[in-house]
Design a protein around this motif. Sequence first.
Motif, PDB file in Angstrom:
ATOM      1  N   SER A  14       3.279  -1.633  -5.652  1.00 14.45           N
ATOM      2  CA  SER A  14       3.217  -0.281  -5.084  1.00 14.45           C
ATOM      3  C   SER A  14       2.136   0.579  -5.737  1.00 14.45           C
ATOM      4  O   SER A  14       1.638   1.522  -5.131  1.00 14.45           O
ATOM      5  CB  SER A  14       4.582   0.404  -5.221  1.00 14.45           C
ATOM      6  OG  SER A  14       4.972   0.456  -6.587  1.00 14.45           O
ATOM      7  N   ARG A  15       1.756   0.242  -6.983  1.00 13.42           N
ATOM      8  CA  ARG A  15       0.708   0.991  -7.687  1.00 13.42           C
ATOM      9  C   ARG A  15      -0.657   0.340  -7.521  1.00 13.42           C
ATOM     10  O   ARG A  15      -1.590   0.618  -8.253  1.00 13.42           O
ATOM     11  CB  ARG A  15       1.045   1.096  -9.171  1.00 13.42           C
ATOM     12  CG  ARG A  15       2.334   1.859  -9.466  1.00 13.42           C
ATOM     13  CD  ARG A  15       2.645   1.799 -10.950  1.00 13.42           C
ATOM     14  NE  ARG A  15       1.545   2.332 -11.742  1.00 13.42           N
ATOM     15  CZ  ARG A  15       1.375   2.086 -13.038  1.00 13.42           C
ATOM     16  NH1 ARG A  15       2.246   1.294 -13.680  1.00 13.42           N
ATOM     17  NH2 ARG A  15       0.371   2.622 -13.688  1.00 13.42           N
ATOM     18  N   VAL A  16      -0.799  -0.540  -6.542  1.00 10.18           N
ATOM     19  CA  VAL A  16      -2.020  -1.295  -6.274  1.00 10.18           C
ATOM     20  C   VAL A  16      -2.357  -2.186  -7.470  1.00 10.18           C
ATOM     21  O   VAL A  16      -3.514  -2.547  -7.683  1.00 10.18           O
ATOM     22  CB  VAL A  16      -3.213  -0.371  -5.919  1.00 10.18           C
ATOM     23  CG1 VAL A  16      -4.245  -1.119  -5.088  1.00 10.18           C
ATOM     24  CG2 VAL A  16      -2.754   0.850  -5.148  1.00 10.18           C
ATOM     25  N   ASN A  17      -1.356  -2.487  -8.270  1.00 15.72           N
ATOM     26  CA  ASN A  17      -1.542  -3.370  -9.410  1.00 15.72           C
ATOM     27  C   ASN A  17      -1.431  -4.825  -8.956  1.00 15.72           C
ATOM     28  O   ASN A  17      -1.054  -5.108  -7.816  1.00 15.72           O
ATOM     29  CB  ASN A  17      -0.484  -3.076 -10.487  1.00 15.72           C
ATOM     30  CG  ASN A  17       0.923  -3.145  -9.925  1.00 15.72           C
ATOM     31  OD1 ASN A  17       1.186  -2.578  -8.873  1.00 15.72           O
ATOM     32  ND2 ASN A  17       1.814  -3.829 -10.604  1.00 15.72           N
ATOM     33  N   PHE A  18      -1.768  -5.749  -9.847  1.00 13.84           N
ATOM     34  CA  PHE A  18      -1.713  -7.173  -9.516  1.00 13.84           C
ATOM     35  C   PHE A  18      -0.270  -7.660  -9.670  1.00 13.84           C
ATOM     36  O   PHE A  18       0.246  -7.779 -10.780  1.00 13.84           O
ATOM     37  CB  PHE A  18      -2.649  -7.970 -10.429  1.00 13.84           C
ATOM     38  CG  PHE A  18      -2.779  -9.415 -10.021  1.00 13.84           C
ATOM     39  CD1 PHE A  18      -3.408  -9.761  -8.839  1.00 13.84           C
ATOM     40  CD2 PHE A  18      -2.267 -10.422 -10.821  1.00 13.84           C
ATOM     41  CE1 PHE A  18      -3.529 -11.093  -8.451  1.00 13.84           C
ATOM     42  CE2 PHE A  18      -2.379 -11.750 -10.445  1.00 13.84           C
ATOM     43  CZ  PHE A  18      -3.014 -12.082  -9.271  1.00 13.84           C
ATOM     44  N   ASN A  19       0.369  -7.925  -8.544  1.00 10.42           N
ATOM     45  CA  ASN A  19       1.768  -8.355  -8.529  1.00 10.42           C
ATOM     46  C   ASN A  19       1.955  -9.381  -7.411  1.00 10.42           C
ATOM     47  O   ASN A  19       2.463  -9.068  -6.334  1.00 10.42           O
ATOM     48  CB  ASN A  19       2.694  -7.154  -8.324  1.00 10.42           C
ATOM     49  CG  ASN A  19       4.157  -7.565  -8.302  1.00 10.42           C
ATOM     50  OD1 ASN A  19       4.548  -8.515  -8.959  1.00 10.42           O
ATOM     51  ND2 ASN A  19       4.965  -6.860  -7.527  1.00 10.42           N
ATOM     52  N   PRO A  20       1.512 -10.627  -7.633  1.00 11.18           N
ATOM     53  CA  PRO A  20       1.587 -11.632  -6.552  1.00 11.18           C
ATOM     54  C   PRO A  20       3.023 -12.014  -6.222  1.00 11.18           C
ATOM     55  O   PRO A  20       3.828 -12.286  -7.102  1.00 11.18           O
ATOM     56  CB  PRO A  20       0.814 -12.824  -7.142  1.00 11.18           C
ATOM     57  CG  PRO A  20       0.909 -12.660  -8.623  1.00 11.18           C
ATOM     58  CD  PRO A  20       0.941 -11.185  -8.878  1.00 11.18           C
ATOM     59  N   HIS A  21       3.342 -12.024  -4.927  1.00  6.86           N
ATOM     60  CA  HIS A  21       4.655 -12.432  -4.451  1.00  6.86           C
ATOM     61  C   HIS A  21       4.529 -12.885  -3.001  1.00  6.86           C
ATOM     62  O   HIS A  21       3.518 -12.630  -2.338  1.00  6.86           O
ATOM     63  CB  HIS A  21       5.669 -11.281  -4.570  1.00  6.86           C
ATOM     64  CG  HIS A  21       5.267 -10.040  -3.862  1.00  6.86           C
ATOM     65  ND1 HIS A  21       4.337  -9.153  -4.367  1.00  6.86           N
ATOM     66  CD2 HIS A  21       5.649  -9.526  -2.674  1.00  6.86           C
ATOM     67  CE1 HIS A  21       4.170  -8.152  -3.534  1.00  6.86           C
ATOM     68  NE2 HIS A  21       4.953  -8.354  -2.482  1.00  6.86           N
ATOM     69  N   VAL A  22       5.533 -13.551  -2.514  1.00  9.56           N
ATOM     70  CA  VAL A  22       5.505 -14.135  -1.176  1.00  9.56           C
ATOM     71  C   VAL A  22       6.660 -13.581  -0.349  1.00  9.56           C
ATOM     72  O   VAL A  22       7.798 -13.534  -0.814  1.00  9.56           O
ATOM     73  CB  VAL A  22       5.606 -15.678  -1.232  1.00  9.56           C
ATOM     74  CG1 VAL A  22       5.611 -16.270   0.175  1.00  9.56           C
ATOM     75  CG2 VAL A  22       4.460 -16.262  -2.047  1.00  9.56           C
ATOM     76  N   HIS A  23       6.356 -13.136   0.874  1.00  7.65           N
ATOM     77  CA  HIS A  23       7.379 -12.733   1.833  1.00  7.65           C
ATOM     78  C   HIS A  23       7.548 -13.863   2.842  1.00  7.65           C
ATOM     79  O   HIS A  23       6.555 -14.430   3.315  1.00  7.65           O
ATOM     80  CB  HIS A  23       6.979 -11.448   2.557  1.00  7.65           C
ATOM     81  CG  HIS A  23       6.895 -10.253   1.663  1.00  7.65           C
ATOM     82  ND1 HIS A  23       7.981  -9.445   1.409  1.00  7.65           N
ATOM     83  CD2 HIS A  23       5.871  -9.734   0.956  1.00  7.65           C
ATOM     84  CE1 HIS A  23       7.623  -8.476   0.596  1.00  7.65           C
ATOM     85  NE2 HIS A  23       6.349  -8.620   0.302  1.00  7.65           N
ATOM     86  N   MET A  24       8.777 -14.172   3.188  1.00 11.67           N
ATOM     87  CA  MET A  24       9.029 -15.283   4.104  1.00 11.67           C
ATOM     88  C   MET A  24      10.040 -14.885   5.175  1.00 11.67           C
ATOM     89  O   MET A  24      11.027 -14.204   4.890  1.00 11.67           O
ATOM     90  CB  MET A  24       9.549 -16.503   3.339  1.00 11.67           C
ATOM     91  CG  MET A  24       8.656 -16.955   2.208  1.00 11.67           C
ATOM     92  SD  MET A  24       9.273 -18.409   1.335  1.00 11.67           S
ATOM     93  CE  MET A  24       8.924 -19.678   2.547  1.00 11.67           C
ATOM     94  N   LEU A  25       9.764 -15.327   6.405  1.00 11.87           N
ATOM     95  CA  LEU A  25      10.721 -15.235   7.504  1.00 11.87           C
ATOM     96  C   LEU A  25      11.258 -16.633   7.762  1.00 11.87           C
ATOM     97  O   LEU A  25      10.486 -17.550   8.038  1.00 11.87           O
ATOM     98  CB  LEU A  25      10.041 -14.692   8.762  1.00 11.87           C
ATOM     99  CG  LEU A  25       9.649 -13.219   8.773  1.00 11.87           C
ATOM    100  CD1 LEU A  25       8.836 -12.903  10.026  1.00 11.87           C
ATOM    101  CD2 LEU A  25      10.869 -12.346   8.725  1.00 11.87           C
ATOM    102  N   VAL A  26      12.564 -16.797   7.662  1.00  8.43           N
ATOM    103  CA  VAL A  26      13.185 -18.118   7.802  1.00  8.43           C
ATOM    104  C   VAL A  26      14.234 -18.048   8.910  1.00  8.43           C
ATOM    105  O   VAL A  26      15.049 -17.123   8.952  1.00  8.43           O
ATOM    106  CB  VAL A  26      13.845 -18.572   6.482  1.00  8.43           C
ATOM    107  CG1 VAL A  26      14.397 -19.995   6.626  1.00  8.43           C
ATOM    108  CG2 VAL A  26      12.847 -18.516   5.337  1.00  8.43           C
ATOM    109  N   THR A  27      14.200 -19.010   9.800  1.00  6.78           N
ATOM    110  CA  THR A  27      15.172 -19.059  10.885  1.00  6.78           C
ATOM    111  C   THR A  27      16.556 -19.416  10.337  1.00  6.78           C
ATOM    112  O   THR A  27      16.679 -20.191   9.398  1.00  6.78           O
ATOM    113  CB  THR A  27      14.771 -20.106  11.930  1.00  6.78           C
ATOM    114  OG1 THR A  27      14.636 -21.392  11.291  1.00  6.78           O
ATOM    115  CG2 THR A  27      13.452 -19.751  12.583  1.00  6.78           C
ATOM    116  N   MET A  28      17.586 -18.835  10.925  1.00  7.67           N
ATOM    117  CA  MET A  28      18.960 -19.168  10.552  1.00  7.67           C
ATOM    118  C   MET A  28      19.395 -20.398  11.343  1.00  7.67           C
ATOM    119  O   MET A  28      20.290 -20.360  12.184  1.00  7.67           O
ATOM    120  CB  MET A  28      19.885 -17.986  10.839  1.00  7.67           C
ATOM    121  CG  MET A  28      19.596 -16.778   9.992  1.00  7.67           C
ATOM    122  SD  MET A  28      19.797 -17.092   8.215  1.00  7.67           S
ATOM    123  CE  MET A  28      21.568 -17.325   8.111  1.00  7.67           C
TER     124      MET A  28
END
Length: 289
Positions: A14-28
């Motif tokens: 949120s602070r434009v800092n380096f914070n690598p992460h992954v968002h995923m959409l997974v079917t149920m």
Amino acid sequence: MTPGIISGLHTFGSRVNFNPHVHMLVTMGGLTKKGEWKQYDYLPFEMLRKQWQTVVLKFIRRGVSEKEKKRIQPRLQQAFHNNGKGFYVHAPKQEGNVKEQLRYIGRYIRRPAIGLNRIEAYDGQKVTFTYHDKTGGKEKRETISVEEFISRLIRHIPDEQFKTIRHYGMYSRRCKGLSKKVLCQWQQKAKRWIVKAKKTMRRQTWRERIVSSGKRDPLICEKCQCYYEYKGEVCLENGRLEIKVALCTTTRAYLERVIHHFTSIETPKKGKKKKKKWPNQNRASTLFV
């Protein structure tokens, strides 16, 4: 069973800092080996966190040299022991209006590091922006120098041809035909025609992307409201106009006359040729009728 997964990589916080992460959409649910759809309503989050921890640490070890592996091994072991429940995984079950959720997630997964609405002030030396502090749950402000702000932004520019969004499982290209077939069968059985399967499974054209973004149709004339039809295009290569596409002989003949017209322009003074000025030098000239 093969689920459908869409993953998006975010390298910023949120602070434009380096914070690598992954968002995923997974079917149920997912496809069985027989090509049948099987649904499930439960995800073992504790197992998911431990599996995610194991996979991340394994990939780190695999991606470094033996010398580097010995150097970072104590830190990897510490990361494993300090996170007894596994690495953080936030996996809530979504409920409510499906279309609204998809619209929100679609914007979120492709969003930039910071939106213009978060930048409150700029005086030529300092930049002030707002961010959401997740530890306290409050909106805060931060003021940094222009150089620091630019350095935070450019670190999140991906390399050329690097894909930040990827598709796996039944959403991958090799399974797209089977997924389309299953979706059509489900719609016929449930009698719920939410969207057409053919339209859902194919990629949008450049015209459809422009119209869906809220802009005017690029193939409709603003003055007469007539429809443009693509016939061909001419590009500038090595200082010369070349025909790249001509869908018919009439189009080719017309484009050849246009090229001849531009290349034969001369100035009346001293008999010297007028310096060639190509329209849209860095772009392709496209013919619509």
